[in-house]
Design a protein around this motif. Structure first.
Motif, PDB file in Angstrom:
ATOM      1  N   TYR A  51      48.145  36.105  40.781  1.00  0.00           N
ATOM      2  CA  TYR A  51      47.851  36.873  41.985  1.00  0.00           C
ATOM      3  C   TYR A  51      47.668  38.342  41.629  1.00  0.00           C
ATOM      4  O   TYR A  51      48.369  38.882  40.785  1.00  0.00           O
ATOM      5  CB  TYR A  51      48.996  36.730  42.990  1.00  0.00           C
ATOM      6  N   GLY A  52      46.692  38.988  42.290  1.00  0.00           N
ATOM      7  CA  GLY A  52      46.494  40.406  42.039  1.00  0.00           C
ATOM      8  C   GLY A  52      45.435  40.662  40.987  1.00  0.00           C
ATOM      9  O   GLY A  52      44.650  39.771  40.614  1.00  0.00           O
ATOM     10  N   ASN A  53      45.398  41.885  40.450  1.00  0.00           N
ATOM     11  CA  ASN A  53      44.320  42.324  39.555  1.00  0.00           C
ATOM     12  C   ASN A  53      44.758  42.423  38.098  1.00  0.00           C
ATOM     13  O   ASN A  53      44.255  43.244  37.337  1.00  0.00           O
ATOM     14  CB  ASN A  53      43.778  43.683  40.018  1.00  0.00           C
ATOM     15  N   GLU A  55      44.339  40.436  35.525  1.00  0.00           N
ATOM     16  CA  GLU A  55      43.300  40.098  34.543  1.00  0.00           C
ATOM     17  C   GLU A  55      42.301  41.237  34.385  1.00  0.00           C
ATOM     18  O   GLU A  55      41.900  41.573  33.266  1.00  0.00           O
ATOM     19  CB  GLU A  55      42.581  38.815  34.949  1.00  0.00           C
ATOM     20  N   ALA A  56      41.915  41.844  35.489  1.00  0.00           N
ATOM     21  CA  ALA A  56      40.982  42.977  35.421  1.00  0.00           C
ATOM     22  C   ALA A  56      41.591  44.130  34.641  1.00  0.00           C
ATOM     23  O   ALA A  56      40.899  44.811  33.866  1.00  0.00           O
ATOM     24  CB  ALA A  56      40.602  43.428  36.835  1.00  0.00           C
ATOM     25  N   LEU A  57      42.883  44.362  34.824  1.00  0.00           N
ATOM     26  CA  LEU A  57      43.563  45.429  34.105  1.00  0.00           C
ATOM     27  C   LEU A  57      43.612  45.136  32.614  1.00  0.00           C
ATOM     28  O   LEU A  57      43.357  46.018  31.782  1.00  0.00           O
ATOM     29  CB  LEU A  57      44.980  45.586  34.665  1.00  0.00           C
ATOM     30  N   ARG A  60      40.267  45.753  31.068  1.00  0.00           N
ATOM     31  CA  ARG A  60      39.994  47.190  30.932  1.00  0.00           C
ATOM     32  C   ARG A  60      40.618  47.728  29.653  1.00  0.00           C
ATOM     33  O   ARG A  60      39.973  48.464  28.889  1.00  0.00           O
ATOM     34  CB  ARG A  60      40.546  47.931  32.153  1.00  0.00           C
ATOM     35  N   THR A  87      51.207  41.564  32.631  1.00  0.00           N
ATOM     36  CA  THR A  87      50.076  42.354  32.129  1.00  0.00           C
ATOM     37  C   THR A  87      50.093  42.400  30.606  1.00  0.00           C
ATOM     38  O   THR A  87      49.056  42.203  29.958  1.00  0.00           O
ATOM     39  CB  THR A  87      50.129  43.784  32.694  1.00  0.00           C
ATOM     40  N   GLU A 187      52.181  45.109  44.623  1.00  0.00           N
ATOM     41  CA  GLU A 187      51.008  45.828  45.098  1.00  0.00           C
ATOM     42  C   GLU A 187      50.348  45.105  46.271  1.00  0.00           C
ATOM     43  O   GLU A 187      50.504  43.895  46.455  1.00  0.00           O
ATOM     44  CB  GLU A 187      50.011  46.002  43.953  1.00  0.00           C
ATOM     45  N   LYS A 189      47.248  44.181  47.045  1.00  0.00           N
ATOM     46  CA  LYS A 189      46.345  43.066  46.770  1.00  0.00           C
ATOM     47  C   LYS A 189      47.120  41.833  46.321  1.00  0.00           C
ATOM     48  O   LYS A 189      46.787  40.701  46.714  1.00  0.00           O
ATOM     49  CB  LYS A 189      45.326  43.458  45.706  1.00  0.00           C
ATOM     50  N   THR A 190      48.141  42.041  45.518  1.00  0.00           N
ATOM     51  CA  THR A 190      48.951  40.921  45.053  1.00  0.00           C
ATOM     52  C   THR A 190      49.669  40.250  46.212  1.00  0.00           C
ATOM     53  O   THR A 190      49.682  39.016  46.329  1.00  0.00           O
ATOM     54  CB  THR A 190      49.980  41.406  44.014  1.00  0.00           C
ATOM     55  N   ASP A 193      47.205  38.341  48.422  1.00  0.00           N
ATOM     56  CA  ASP A 193      46.708  37.186  47.677  1.00  0.00           C
ATOM     57  C   ASP A 193      47.731  36.041  47.701  1.00  0.00           C
ATOM     58  O   ASP A 193      47.395  34.876  47.897  1.00  0.00           O
ATOM     59  CB  ASP A 193      46.403  37.605  46.236  1.00  0.00           C
TER      60      ASP A 193
END
Length: 362
Positions: A51-53, A55-57, A60, A87, A187, A189-190, A193
């Motif tokens: 859940y959340g971002n 993977e995107a982090l 990056r 992360t 967060e 978004k998490t 989600d």
């Protein structure tokens, strides 16, 4: 370099370099022969549903590491259960590089020789850095590693619960530690989600979001446990949370208002959350004492003196003592939490959080 039963040895004194470490997780160890070596560890497990971002982090961080021909430092700090370890694990797994895990207070020239002797590209993870290296003089030894010369670049990851005792040269130095991610609480978004994919009765979503806002150090595990309880017993968040091992927010700037049925309001300011203690006792202030006196008949004043302890209409301070467990929670939103007196006499308690996270709802 010698490989024996999932353990890698090399001779620091001879400045022998390790030129081929298999991809995987390797824990730095130190034996009775005064030798550093690497012990093979199990791969990190990543949940099937994320859940959340995160993977995107991770993508990056890895994009930056791959783009530039130099070491990259990342610090992940904050509360347990909010995602810093996830992360780190995602970065390590997606890198497809060996990961060297430093999980003890190793330092000094021999340790530095051991790490710089690793010839290939790899990730070096310092887990719970602030606990292993609490003193500034200890952190200086690690600083020299970050600035050191390697045959191939290294990706340094530091995880910690706080950066309060970090050496000044570890903060605000993006050339040394390029990224800093602070996980203060779950967060937005998490949270949203998790709700979308787990809560059965989505009509309870808004109240669940508002309930999470008043949880002390809310994390993913807490939210999933709360949702599971709601699903199992088909009840609201405010009802389920009463039964769980979850505390309300402790710190902050709060105003508690005790409102009578005739509209007269007493207020008191707190720097800790009354929801955490479940108690609103103390001296409450009412600024317009003449209105207070004129607004009460003798009978009403006598009743109020019995209901609310030690009322003196000639004073600005009035002593009020209630346990919130005896009141009914009727609403909680982004700004305030409201309780009513179950005696249905028109009294209510309003707890206002002057600074509270602002979740946007889906």
């Amino acid at each position: 370099m010698i490989l024996q039963k999932d353990e890698l040895f090399f001779n620091v004194s001879d400045v022998e370099t390790m030129d081929k470490i298999p991809v995987g997780n390797w824990l730095v160890m130190f034996n009775e022969l005064n030798r550093y070596y690497l012990k093979k560890m199990e791969p990190f497990e990543i949940p099937t549903k994320i859940y959340g971002n995160f993977e995107a982090l991770a993508n990056r961080y890895l994009k930056t590491f791959r783009k530039y021909d130099k070491n990259l430092g990342i610090t992940l700090t904050g509360l347990k259960g909010t995602g810093k370890s996830l992360t780190a694990k995602m970065v390590i797994n997606k890198s497809k590089l060996p990961c060297i895990i430093v999980d003890d207070k190793y330092k000094g020239s021999e340790f530095n020789k051991f790490i710089t002797g690793i010839k290939e590209k790899c990730v070096i993870l310092f887990d719970e850095f602030e606990k292993k290296y609490p003193e500034e003089k200890d952190q200086v030894h690690i600083l020299s590693l970050l600035d050191g010369t390697f045959t191939n670049k290294k990706l340094f990851i530091f995880t910690s619960n706080t950066t309060s005792n970090y050496n000044n040269f570890l903060l605000n130095r993006p050339s040394r530690i390029h990224y800093l991610k602070q996980y203060d609480r779950i967060e937005d978004k998490t949270l949203l989600d998790i709700i979308k994919h787990n809560l059965i009765n989505l009509e309870e979503s808004e109240e669940l979001v508002n309930t999470v806002k008043i949880i002390d150090e809310a994390n993913i595990d807490m939210v999933i446990s709360l949702i599971r309880e709601m699903n199992d017993f088909d009840e609201s968040a405010k009802e389920s949370i009463k039964h769980l091992n979850i505390s309300m927010v402790k710190e902050g700037n709060y105003t508690v208002k005790f409102e009578r049925a005739d509209g007269i309001i007493f207020t008191r300011h707190f720097y800790s959350n009354p929801l955490h203690t479940g108690y609103i006792g103390g001296n409450y202030q009412y600024n317009d004492k003449e209105t207070l006196k004129n607004g009460l008949s003798e009978d009403a004043l006598e009743i109020f003196e019995n209901e609310v302890i030690n009322l003196n209409p000639n004073m600005k301070n009035h002593s009020i003592h209630y346990s919130l467990n005896d009141w009914e929670l009727v609403s909680s939103n982004a700004k305030e939490t409201i309780f009513i007196n179950p005696k249905d006499n028109g009294e209510k308690i309003v707890i206002v959080n002057e600074i509270r996270p602002n979740y946007s709802f889906f």
